[in-house]
Design a protein around this motif. Structure first.
Motif, PDB file in Angstrom:
ATOM      1  N   LYS A 176      62.885  27.955  59.804  1.00 47.15           N
ATOM      2  CA  LYS A 176      63.237  26.539  59.956  1.00 47.15           C
ATOM      3  C   LYS A 176      64.460  26.375  60.845  1.00 47.15           C
ATOM      4  O   LYS A 176      65.466  27.061  60.667  1.00 47.15           O
ATOM      5  CB  LYS A 176      63.496  25.915  58.585  1.00 47.15           C
ATOM      6  N   ASP A 177      64.352  25.447  61.771  1.00 44.39           N
ATOM      7  CA  ASP A 177      65.482  25.080  62.614  1.00 44.39           C
ATOM      8  C   ASP A 177      66.318  24.063  61.853  1.00 44.39           C
ATOM      9  O   ASP A 177      65.858  22.948  61.592  1.00 44.39           O
ATOM     10  CB  ASP A 177      64.988  24.493  63.946  1.00 44.39           C
ATOM     11  N   GLU A 178      67.522  24.436  61.473  1.00 44.29           N
ATOM     12  CA  GLU A 178      68.340  23.572  60.623  1.00 44.29           C
ATOM     13  C   GLU A 178      68.685  22.241  61.291  1.00 44.29           C
ATOM     14  O   GLU A 178      69.017  21.263  60.626  1.00 44.29           O
ATOM     15  CB  GLU A 178      69.619  24.304  60.216  1.00 44.29           C
ATOM     16  N   LYS A 179      68.600  22.188  62.625  1.00 38.28           N
ATOM     17  CA  LYS A 179      68.898  20.940  63.323  1.00 38.28           C
ATOM     18  C   LYS A 179      67.734  19.952  63.237  1.00 38.28           C
ATOM     19  O   LYS A 179      67.895  18.766  63.533  1.00 38.28           O
ATOM     20  CB  LYS A 179      69.207  21.226  64.801  1.00 38.28           C
ATOM     21  N   ASN A 180      66.578  20.446  62.845  1.00 35.87           N
ATOM     22  CA  ASN A 180      65.371  19.624  62.790  1.00 35.87           C
ATOM     23  C   ASN A 180      65.021  19.361  61.327  1.00 35.87           C
ATOM     24  O   ASN A 180      64.545  20.255  60.619  1.00 35.87           O
ATOM     25  CB  ASN A 180      64.218  20.322  63.505  1.00 35.87           C
ATOM     26  N   THR A 181      65.257  18.137  60.863  1.00 31.22           N
ATOM     27  CA  THR A 181      65.008  17.814  59.451  1.00 31.22           C
ATOM     28  C   THR A 181      63.527  17.697  59.136  1.00 31.22           C
ATOM     29  O   THR A 181      63.128  17.806  57.979  1.00 31.22           O
ATOM     30  CB  THR A 181      65.714  16.504  59.076  1.00 31.22           C
ATOM     31  N   LYS A 182      62.702  17.456  60.155  1.00 27.59           N
ATOM     32  CA  LYS A 182      61.257  17.345  59.966  1.00 27.59           C
ATOM     33  C   LYS A 182      60.548  18.310  60.928  1.00 27.59           C
ATOM     34  O   LYS A 182      60.010  17.895  61.958  1.00 27.59           O
ATOM     35  CB  LYS A 182      60.782  15.907  60.189  1.00 27.59           C
ATOM     36  N   PRO A 183      60.573  19.599  60.622  1.00 27.49           N
ATOM     37  CA  PRO A 183      59.980  20.572  61.536  1.00 27.49           C
ATOM     38  C   PRO A 183      58.482  20.388  61.673  1.00 27.49           C
ATOM     39  O   PRO A 183      57.788  20.042  60.709  1.00 27.49           O
ATOM     40  CB  PRO A 183      60.314  21.913  60.884  1.00 27.49           C
ATOM     41  N   ALA A 184      57.990  20.590  62.880  1.00 25.55           N
ATOM     42  CA  ALA A 184      56.552  20.503  63.127  1.00 25.55           C
ATOM     43  C   ALA A 184      55.844  21.658  62.437  1.00 25.55           C
ATOM     44  O   ALA A 184      56.367  22.771  62.347  1.00 25.55           O
ATOM     45  CB  ALA A 184      56.269  20.530  64.623  1.00 25.55           C
ATOM     46  N   SER A 185      54.655  21.388  61.936  1.00 19.81           N
ATOM     47  CA  SER A 185      53.887  22.428  61.248  1.00 19.81           C
ATOM     48  C   SER A 185      53.255  23.371  62.269  1.00 19.81           C
ATOM     49  O   SER A 185      53.259  23.119  63.482  1.00 19.81           O
ATOM     50  CB  SER A 185      52.786  21.784  60.400  1.00 19.81           C
ATOM     51  N   VAL A 186      52.715  24.474  61.767  1.00 22.98           N
ATOM     52  CA  VAL A 186      51.943  25.363  62.634  1.00 22.98           C
ATOM     53  C   VAL A 186      50.739  24.595  63.176  1.00 22.98           C
ATOM     54  O   VAL A 186      50.257  23.648  62.571  1.00 22.98           O
ATOM     55  CB  VAL A 186      51.485  26.629  61.882  1.00 22.98           C
ATOM     56  N   HIS A 187      50.286  24.987  64.348  1.00 23.24           N
ATOM     57  CA  HIS A 187      49.174  24.353  65.061  1.00 23.24           C
ATOM     58  C   HIS A 187      49.543  22.956  65.574  1.00 23.24           C
ATOM     59  O   HIS A 187      48.663  22.147  65.851  1.00 23.24           O
ATOM     60  CB  HIS A 187      47.894  24.298  64.211  1.00 23.24           C
ATOM     61  N   SER A 188      50.822  22.686  65.684  1.00 24.18           N
ATOM     62  CA  SER A 188      51.294  21.438  66.276  1.00 24.18           C
ATOM     63  C   SER A 188      51.772  21.725  67.703  1.00 24.18           C
ATOM     64  O   SER A 188      52.381  22.775  67.953  1.00 24.18           O
ATOM     65  CB  SER A 188      52.455  20.857  65.465  1.00 24.18           C
ATOM     66  N   PRO A 189      51.544  20.802  68.645  1.00 20.84           N
ATOM     67  CA  PRO A 189      52.039  21.016  70.012  1.00 20.84           C
ATOM     68  C   PRO A 189      53.559  20.979  70.099  1.00 20.84           C
ATOM     69  O   PRO A 189      54.125  21.326  71.134  1.00 20.84           O
ATOM     70  CB  PRO A 189      51.403  19.867  70.796  1.00 20.84           C
ATOM     71  N   PHE A 190      54.222  20.576  69.008  1.00 22.30           N
ATOM     72  CA  PHE A 190      55.679  20.537  68.962  1.00 22.30           C
ATOM     73  C   PHE A 190      56.256  21.672  68.098  1.00 22.30           C
ATOM     74  O   PHE A 190      57.432  21.658  67.759  1.00 22.30           O
ATOM     75  CB  PHE A 190      56.154  19.186  68.412  1.00 22.30           C
ATOM     76  N   PHE A 191      55.413  22.648  67.762  1.00 21.76           N
ATOM     77  CA  PHE A 191      55.838  23.761  66.913  1.00 21.76           C
ATOM     78  C   PHE A 191      57.013  24.514  67.538  1.00 21.76           C
ATOM     79  O   PHE A 191      57.033  24.783  68.741  1.00 21.76           O
ATOM     80  CB  PHE A 191      54.670  24.717  66.690  1.00 21.76           C
ATOM     81  N   LYS A 192      57.996  24.862  66.693  1.00 23.54           N
ATOM     82  CA  LYS A 192      59.196  25.546  67.168  1.00 23.54           C
ATOM     83  C   LYS A 192      59.705  26.459  66.068  1.00 23.54           C
ATOM     84  O   LYS A 192      59.595  26.128  64.888  1.00 23.54           O
ATOM     85  CB  LYS A 192      60.270  24.518  67.536  1.00 23.54           C
ATOM     86  N   ILE A 193      60.283  27.601  66.447  1.00 25.48           N
ATOM     87  CA  ILE A 193      60.854  28.496  65.445  1.00 25.48           C
ATOM     88  C   ILE A 193      62.332  28.724  65.739  1.00 25.48           C
ATOM     89  O   ILE A 193      62.802  28.561  66.860  1.00 25.48           O
ATOM     90  CB  ILE A 193      60.120  29.854  65.374  1.00 25.48           C
ATOM     91  N   ASN A 194      63.042  29.113  64.701  1.00 22.20           N
ATOM     92  CA  ASN A 194      64.431  29.530  64.829  1.00 22.20           C
ATOM     93  C   ASN A 194      64.437  31.043  65.028  1.00 22.20           C
ATOM     94  O   ASN A 194      64.065  31.802  64.123  1.00 22.20           O
ATOM     95  CB  ASN A 194      65.209  29.141  63.573  1.00 22.20           C
ATOM     96  N   GLU A 195      64.830  31.491  66.209  1.00 21.64           N
ATOM     97  CA  GLU A 195      64.765  32.916  66.533  1.00 21.64           C
ATOM     98  C   GLU A 195      65.744  33.769  65.737  1.00 21.64           C
ATOM     99  O   GLU A 195      65.654  35.001  65.759  1.00 21.64           O
ATOM    100  CB  GLU A 195      64.995  33.102  68.035  1.00 21.64           C
ATOM    101  N   ASP A 196      66.652  33.137  65.005  1.00 19.57           N
ATOM    102  CA  ASP A 196      67.558  33.899  64.139  1.00 19.57           C
ATOM    103  C   ASP A 196      66.801  34.649  63.043  1.00 19.57           C
ATOM    104  O   ASP A 196      67.361  35.548  62.404  1.00 19.57           O
ATOM    105  CB  ASP A 196      68.586  32.970  63.488  1.00 19.57           C
ATOM    106  N   ALA A 197      65.535  34.280  62.831  1.00 18.65           N
ATOM    107  CA  ALA A 197      64.729  34.934  61.793  1.00 18.65           C
ATOM    108  C   ALA A 197      64.147  36.272  62.256  1.00 18.65           C
ATOM    109  O   ALA A 197      63.663  37.046  61.424  1.00 18.65           O
ATOM    110  CB  ALA A 197      63.588  34.015  61.360  1.00 18.65           C
TER     111      ALA A 197
END
Length: 442
Positions: A387-408
């Motif tokens: 989860k990207d802590e800056k994004n309170t409503k993260p896009a789900s998988v299979h969404s064109p707006f999907f994003k990950i936090n690379e710290d993981a």
């Protein structure tokens, strides 16, 4: 065998205490996960994993087309001096870290992208139109390569062999099944897989024993009538009306035929028919997916879907043909986690991130072809927070707006490596247990 050798064997069994985990103490074993995590967090290792993930993200490839991704994997394995087999199941790669001898444990990462256009604007956006890593498989590959680096750097404590499975075509192509058919998991005692989870905070992991993800299948039906002018419907046989009745009736399979305590889903996501406002078309095509947590329920749904489509079409004077697309989109079994491996996961993950950050998740109706491996050998599947802590409503998988936090990425790499090495150490403890039995008999 001479008398002196028998005497020595009996002496060693009775006098020399076995070390159940080889040359490492229990305390040292419990410290491995944090040690591996610290290694993965080193700037040079972290930056290397991020670079791999971004290169793959920029060049997404669909199932069985992962040629550049596969090439990247092989190049990195070559740099680390890790031997591998290629090609396996068209584009798959299978690496080997350790002694090359039993016991064997496997780690799996899927490589394919989705057929969708990325809508997220950032420096490393997909350069391939209509293709996107919207399910995190780019991160999965980076994490497994990270695990390979960790294991190779610590291979002196490896008591067996870790099989690195870089798999093609998870997104409906059944790549896991092809890897199994190619003999990838022969003699392997267990397999572990990870998946990113965008609504779970970085630093947390979750899973559960038993049923985790549903089994799934797909269907497509062509409902044929007789086309004509919309103003004189009595001269036509309307397949749109027939298809509409079919869709409503399909919903009754869950609401009125399934046990309410046996979760099932039937969803029609495709409806194609007609091209003009005033013309009744000759045919309509519908398609969708069905899901359940048991293979029996899945097969029952399959049977009833075909019966309902054909029967309801006939009521409306139409004909229907149903295709379950078993060649291009094979049925996925339910993902069922081995209970012994669940206990193994709890120990390793708790040592790494603390018990409070290891969650037990609820089952999901999503599906995973990792389940094919679990039908053959014990397997365990885990979700890792991105989860990207800056994004309170993260896009789900299979969404064109999907994003990950690379710290993981370091956590995923270290968890992979820790699960594997501890499994091998504990597997090697079985022999001293046999020695103890012989002690008792003597």
């Amino acid at each position: 065998m001479g008398v002196s050798r028998w005497v020595f064997l009996i002496y060693s069994l009775l006098v020399i205490p076995p070390n159940p985990i080889g040359c490492l103490s229990s305390k040292e074993i419990s410290e491995i996960p944090v040690s591996f995590l610290n290694f993965a967090k080193k700037a040079e290792v972290f930056d290397w994993m991020v670079g791999i993930r971004r290169r793959i993200h920029e060049n997404p490839e669909l199932g069985y087309e992962e040629f550049e991704t596969s090439k990247l994997v092989r190049e990195e394995l070559d740099k680390m001096g890790i031997p591998y087999k290629y090609p396996v199941a068209v584009t798959g790669v299978v690496g080997f870290v350790g002694s090359g001898e039993p016991p064997f444990v496997a780690l799996r990462a899927d490589m394919d992208a989705l057929a969708m256009q990325e809508m997220l604007e950032w420096e490393h956006k997909s350069k391939n139109p209509g293709k996107m890593h919207a399910c995190g498989h780019d991160a999965h590959v980076a994490m497994l390569l990270g695990a390979a680096k960790i294991l190779q750097e610590h291979r002196e404590i490896l008591k067996g062999t870790v099989v690195l499975v870089f798999q093609p075509a998870e997104e409906g192509g059944g790549g896991a099944k092809k890897m199994i058919d190619a003999g990838v998991i022969e003699n392997v005692k267990a397999i572990f897989g990870l998946h990113v989870k965008p609504d779970l905070p970085v630093g947390e992991v979750e899973s559960r024993p038993g049923s985790l993800l549903a089994g799934s299948g797909f269907f497509e039906a062509v409902i044929s009538g007789k086309g004509g002018h919309a103003a004189i419907p009595q001269h036509s046989i309307d397949p749109i009306v027939a298809a509409s009745n079919v869709i409503v009736s399909l919903q009754h399979l869950v609401s009125r035929e399934a046990d309410p305590l046996d979760s099932q889903v039937v969803t029609v996501g495709k409806f194609q028919g007609g091209g003009a406002f005033n013309v009744i078309p000759d045919s309509v095509t519908i398609g969708g997916t069905f899901r359940a947590f048991s293979k029996e329920s899945l097969m029952q749904l399959r049977q009833r879907i075909e019966e309902v489509i054909v029967g309801q079409a006939a009521v409306q004077r139409c004909n229907a043909t149903v295709n379950f697309l078993s060649t291009e989109k094979p049925f996925f079994p339910p993902t069922v986690n081995n209970k012994d491996l669940h206990n193994h996961f709890l120990k390793v993950a708790s040592d790494m991130v603390g018990t409070a950050n290891v969650k037990e998740m609820q089952p999901l109706m999503g599906s995973e072809d990792f389940s094919f491996f679990q039908e053959v050998i014990p397997g365990y599947f885990i979700f890792i927070g991105v989860k990207d802590e800056k994004n309170t409503k993260p896009a789900s998988v299979h969404s064109p707006f999907f994003k990950i936090n690379e710290d993981a990425l370091p956590l995923g790499a270290a968890l992979h490596a820790s699960l594997a090495i501890r499994f091998l150490l504990e597997s090697n403890a079985e022999t001293p247990l046999l020695n103890q039995k012989l002690r008792d008999e003597l």
